[in-house]
Design a protein around this motif. Structure first.
Motif, PDB file in Angstrom:
ATOM      1  N   LEU A 193      13.635  32.319  29.949  1.00 58.92           N
ATOM      2  CA  LEU A 193      13.052  32.112  28.625  1.00 58.92           C
ATOM      3  C   LEU A 193      12.531  33.422  28.040  1.00 58.92           C
ATOM      4  O   LEU A 193      12.764  33.722  26.862  1.00 58.92           O
ATOM      5  N   LEU A 194      11.854  34.221  28.849  1.00 56.56           N
ATOM      6  CA  LEU A 194      11.341  35.501  28.358  1.00 56.56           C
ATOM      7  C   LEU A 194      12.483  36.439  27.982  1.00 56.56           C
ATOM      8  O   LEU A 194      12.408  37.164  26.986  1.00 56.56           O
ATOM      9  N   GLY A 195      13.560  36.422  28.763  1.00 64.08           N
ATOM     10  CA  GLY A 195      14.712  37.263  28.454  1.00 64.08           C
ATOM     11  C   GLY A 195      15.385  36.863  27.156  1.00 64.08           C
ATOM     12  O   GLY A 195      15.759  37.715  26.339  1.00 64.08           O
ATOM     13  N   GLU A 196      15.542  35.550  26.934  1.00 68.91           N
ATOM     14  CA  GLU A 196      16.158  35.070  25.697  1.00 68.91           C
ATOM     15  C   GLU A 196      15.258  35.329  24.494  1.00 68.91           C
ATOM     16  O   GLU A 196      15.736  35.647  23.404  1.00 68.91           O
ATOM     17  N   LEU A 197      13.959  35.194  24.688  1.00 76.16           N
ATOM     18  CA  LEU A 197      13.019  35.473  23.603  1.00 76.16           C
ATOM     19  C   LEU A 197      13.120  36.931  23.171  1.00 76.16           C
ATOM     20  O   LEU A 197      13.071  37.240  21.975  1.00 76.16           O
ATOM     21  N   MET A 198      13.288  37.820  24.129  1.00 76.97           N
ATOM     22  CA  MET A 198      13.376  39.245  23.837  1.00 76.97           C
ATOM     23  C   MET A 198      14.577  39.564  22.946  1.00 76.97           C
ATOM     24  O   MET A 198      14.563  40.523  22.179  1.00 76.97           O
ATOM     25  N   LYS A 199      15.624  38.740  23.016  1.00 74.75           N
ATOM     26  CA  LYS A 199      16.846  38.986  22.247  1.00 74.75           C
ATOM     27  C   LYS A 199      16.752  38.495  20.801  1.00 74.75           C
ATOM     28  O   LYS A 199      17.628  38.795  19.992  1.00 74.75           O
TER      29      LYS A 199
END
Length: 228
Positions: A193-199
């Motif tokens: 979730l944090l990785g996708e949010l960063m994108k």
């Protein structure tokens, strides 16, 4: 009989400041967001609702529901623009009774609803039948979503343009499809979730204008403990 107000008009080229969309466009981001988020290490959850994480600069608290909502919102708009929106045909049509004003509003937005995967047809003088919906939604959420959307449009006091309507539908779909609070997440899911949010383009504010991230700088923490 009951007076039926005029339908809402959705005109291209006219704008309205809807809740959240204006805030999202002007949302502040803290410096070097991508670098900071790439160093984030999730520690766990607070009440199965907020992800607690650290990076080299301090402590971060992420609202998991609105974070996922932002991820889904931008993915939904991209898929719709590319004509690749996944649609599900409901096993049984969902029959919904609506008041006269909302029936008029619904008639105004049926073309845009169809573009978003909702097949809606009249089913009697005061009822409609929903036959299809975006695949990202659970069937149980479809009726609640449509009623919430119509309630929101009924409260609008200004003319809404078609772009604002598209974003409002996408935001409502994303909100209902996103993971909820009180949902346990393991470390793999938190990292995803944090990785996708960063994108995303606007990682600090959800489509409705609520903050996604609270940040506590290490200097603030040291000062609070009188160690600065």
């Amino acid at each position: 009989g009951e007076e039926v107000p005029l339908a809402l008009n959705f005109k291209a080229g006219e704008s309205i400041e809807t809740c959240g969309e204006q805030a999202a466009e002007e949302a502040p981001t803290y410096p070097e967001f991508e670098r900071v988020m790439s160093e984030v290490r999730p520690l766990g959850q607070l009440r199965d609702s907020f992800i607690i994480a650290t990076d080299l600069s301090g402590l971060i608290v992420i609202d998991q529901h609105v974070a996922h909502e932002r991820v889904l919102f931008e993915a939904y708009l991209r898929q719709k623009l590319a004509g690749k929106l996944d649609i599900q045909r409901l096993l049984m049509p969902i029959v919904v009774q609506l008041p006269p004003r909302q029936l008029v509003i619904l008639d105004s937005i049926i073309p845009e609803l169809a573009q978003n995967g909702f097949e809606v047809e009249p089913f009697g003088p005061k009822t409609i039948a929903i036959k299809t919906a975006p695949a990202v939604l659970k069937a149980a959420a479809v009726e609640k979503l449509l009623v919430e959307l119509l309630d929101g449009l009924e409260r609008e006091t200004q003319v809404m343009n078609i772009d604002a309507l598209k974003k409002k539908i996408a935001a409502t779909v994303s909100c209902h499809a996103a993971i909820k609070i009180n949902t346990p997440l393991d470390e793999t899911k938190m990292r995803w979730l944090l990785g996708e949010l960063m994108k995303t383009d606007v990682p600090t504010v959800c489509p409705h204008g609520r903050p996604i991230i609270l940040r506590y700088d290490l200097r603030e923490i040291l000062k609070a403990f009188k160690r600065a």
